[in-house]
Every structure is written in C-alpha cells, then in structure tokens.
Design a protein around this motif. Structure first.
Motif, PDB file in Angstrom:
ATOM      1  N   ALA A  60       0.835  -1.210   0.000  1.00 55.60           N
ATOM      2  CA  ALA A  60       0.000   0.000   0.000  1.00 55.60           C
ATOM      3  C   ALA A  60       0.866   1.253   0.000  1.00 55.60           C
ATOM      4  N   ILE A  61       1.916   1.252   0.812  1.00 56.99           N
ATOM      5  CA  ILE A  61       2.825   2.402   0.858  1.00 56.99           C
ATOM      6  C   ILE A  61       3.497   2.615  -0.489  1.00 56.99           C
ATOM      7  N   ALA A  62       3.935   1.519  -1.114  1.00 54.08           N
ATOM      8  CA  ALA A  62       4.588   1.615  -2.421  1.00 54.08           C
ATOM      9  C   ALA A  62       3.626   2.191  -3.460  1.00 54.08           C
ATOM     10  N   TYR A  63       2.391   1.701  -3.460  1.00 57.63           N
ATOM     11  CA  TYR A  63       1.390   2.208  -4.410  1.00 57.63           C
ATOM     12  C   TYR A  63       1.172   3.705  -4.190  1.00 57.63           C
ATOM     13  N   ILE A  64       0.973   4.097  -2.935  1.00 52.19           N
ATOM     14  CA  ILE A  64       0.700   5.499  -2.621  1.00 52.19           C
ATOM     15  C   ILE A  64       1.863   6.389  -3.057  1.00 52.19           C
ATOM     16  N   ASP A  65       3.074   5.965  -2.763  1.00 50.61           N
ATOM     17  CA  ASP A  65       4.244   6.770  -3.125  1.00 50.61           C
ATOM     18  C   ASP A  65       4.393   6.900  -4.636  1.00 50.61           C
ATOM     19  N   VAL A  66       4.201   5.788  -5.343  1.00 55.57           N
ATOM     20  CA  VAL A  66       4.363   5.810  -6.798  1.00 55.57           C
ATOM     21  C   VAL A  66       3.332   6.719  -7.458  1.00 55.57           C
ATOM     22  N   PHE A  67       2.068   6.568  -7.092  1.00 56.78           N
ATOM     23  CA  PHE A  67       1.027   7.314  -7.790  1.00 56.78           C
ATOM     24  C   PHE A  67       0.870   8.743  -7.298  1.00 56.78           C
ATOM     25  N   ARG A  68       1.465   9.066  -6.160  1.00 52.13           N
ATOM     26  CA  ARG A  68       1.538  10.475  -5.769  1.00 52.13           C
ATOM     27  C   ARG A  68       2.672  11.176  -6.511  1.00 52.13           C
ATOM     28  N   ALA A  69       3.656  10.405  -6.939  1.00 54.45           N
ATOM     29  CA  ALA A  69       4.816  10.986  -7.618  1.00 54.45           C
ATOM     30  C   ALA A  69       4.613  11.100  -9.125  1.00 54.45           C
ATOM     31  N   LEU A  70       3.843  10.181  -9.720  1.00 53.62           N
ATOM     32  CA  LEU A  70       3.666  10.183 -11.171  1.00 53.62           C
ATOM     33  C   LEU A  70       2.645  11.236 -11.610  1.00 53.62           C
TER      34      LEU A  70
END
Length: 225
Positions: A60-70
């Motif tokens: 979940a953390i990885a998903y959140i970080d990736v899609f907040r950055a893209l």
C-alpha cells in the motif's frame, strides 16, 4: 476584425454551445466516476496501510508513493497507449477514469490516514472495552471524528480531479476541452475555447469557495476544542 470578434464572437458561441454542453456532460460523468472509484479505493488503501499485515502495508505504501509521484498525464498515456502491447485495451473514457481514479486514490489514502491518526488512541481502547468490532469502531467512533479533518482536503482533491479531466482530450475523449478545441478548429475562431473556460469556471468556482468555507469551519472547530 477586432478583439471582441476574435475571442468573444457571440454568433460562434451560440453555434458551438450545444457541442460544448455535450462535452461538459462527458466531463461531469468522467469526474464523478473518477471521484467515486478513487475515493472508495483510497479508503481501502488507507485501511490496508494502517491495519493490514506487514506485506500488505508495504504494498500500500509503495502504491501510494508511486502514484503520488507520477503525473496523471503519464499514467493516462501508459494505460491508453502502453497496455495494448500486453493485450489490454481500454476506451478513452475507461482509460481516463482509471488514470484519474488511481492517482486520486493515492492522495485520498494519505488524507484518510492523517484524519484517522488525529483520533486519540483512547477512543479505540474505549470502543474495544465496549465490545465493538473493528468495523463498528471505525463506523461509529473513529470516522465521524476524523471526517471533520478530512473533508476540506478531500474536497480540494476532488476539485483537482475535475480539473484534470481536461487531460482526457489527449486520448481523444470528447470531453469539454476536446469538443471546444475541435469546434474552434472547425469555425476558425477561438471563442469556443473561451466558452469552455467559462463553463469550467462556473462548474468549479462554487467548489473552490466551498473548500474555503470548510477549511474555515474546520479551523474554528479545532480552536473550539
């Protein structure tokens, strides 16, 4: 030809207005669908990050970080143009809904996490002592308190999502911007683009004012406590 005739040609605006309204309808449909799916998925992501098993939390953390950055445009192009190479093809509307929902979910998850973490741990302990289940605690105790903190940023995110629907024109979805752009090319006059800008303003300005009101109410509530 003067500036008024170029940018505010009434005859062109009247002829293009029905086309703009069709685009506005598509924009509203795309915005509402993206907000509904993104909000629900974001809340689930929040629960996964806070209360899931460790592997689920990390995902979940990885998903959140990736899609907040893209950037949303990058996500949209990947979905619409890249996924067909692996056999997954979506319409322009579905691609735009997926892209907007996936990015909104990441921001929604963070807002919900911050709101839930403002609730004192004693509230959880008190609910447990009363024999409430986890979901009962969330529904009856935690979320009613957290929602006062969450509403202003969530509303602001929804406004951003509605503005980002204009990116759907990149994948040829007939949203408001795409219809306005096509119409100005057909009529050789930029007035339809001005008309689209006015419609965007009329749609989003009340929501902008609503965010300001909610933020003021939230600040007053915190000071009251």
């Amino acid at each position: 030809m003067d500036v008024i005739d170029i940018f505010f040609n009434w005859d062109v605006l009247v002829r293009s207005f029905p086309i703009l309204l069709r685009g506005l309808g598509n924009t509203l449909l795309l915005g509402v669908a993206s907000i509904v799916f993104g909000s629900v998925f974001g809340l689930l992501l929040c629960f996964a990050r806070l209360y899931g098993p460790k592997p689920i939390q990390y995902l979940a953390i990885a998903y959140i970080d990736v899609f907040r950055a893209l950037p949303i445009l990058v996500v949209l192009i990947l979905i619409y143009y890249a996924l067909p190479f692996v056999g997954l093809s979506f319409s322009s509307f579905t691609s735009a809904t997926l892209a907007l929902s996936m990015v909104l979910a990441a921001f929604t998850a963070e807002v919900c996490r911050a709101g839930i973490e403002t609730v004192a741990k004693g509230q959880f302990e008190a609910a447990a002592s009363l024999g409430l289940s986890f979901w009962q605690t969330m529904r009856m105790v935690v979320l009613p308190q957290a929602v006062r903190v969450m509403i202003p940023p969530l509303t602001s995110n929804c406004i951003s999502t509605f503005k980002d629907t204009a990116l759907a024109s990149v994948v040829a979805m007939p949203d408001l911007l795409k219809q306005a752009n096509d119409t100005q090319a057909l009529m050789a006059n930029p007035t339809p683009l001005i008309g689209a800008a006015i419609l965007y303003f009329l749609l989003l300005w009340p929501l902008v004012r609503l965010v300001g009101y909610l933020e003021k109410r939230s600040a007053q509530a915190r000071l009251g406590h």
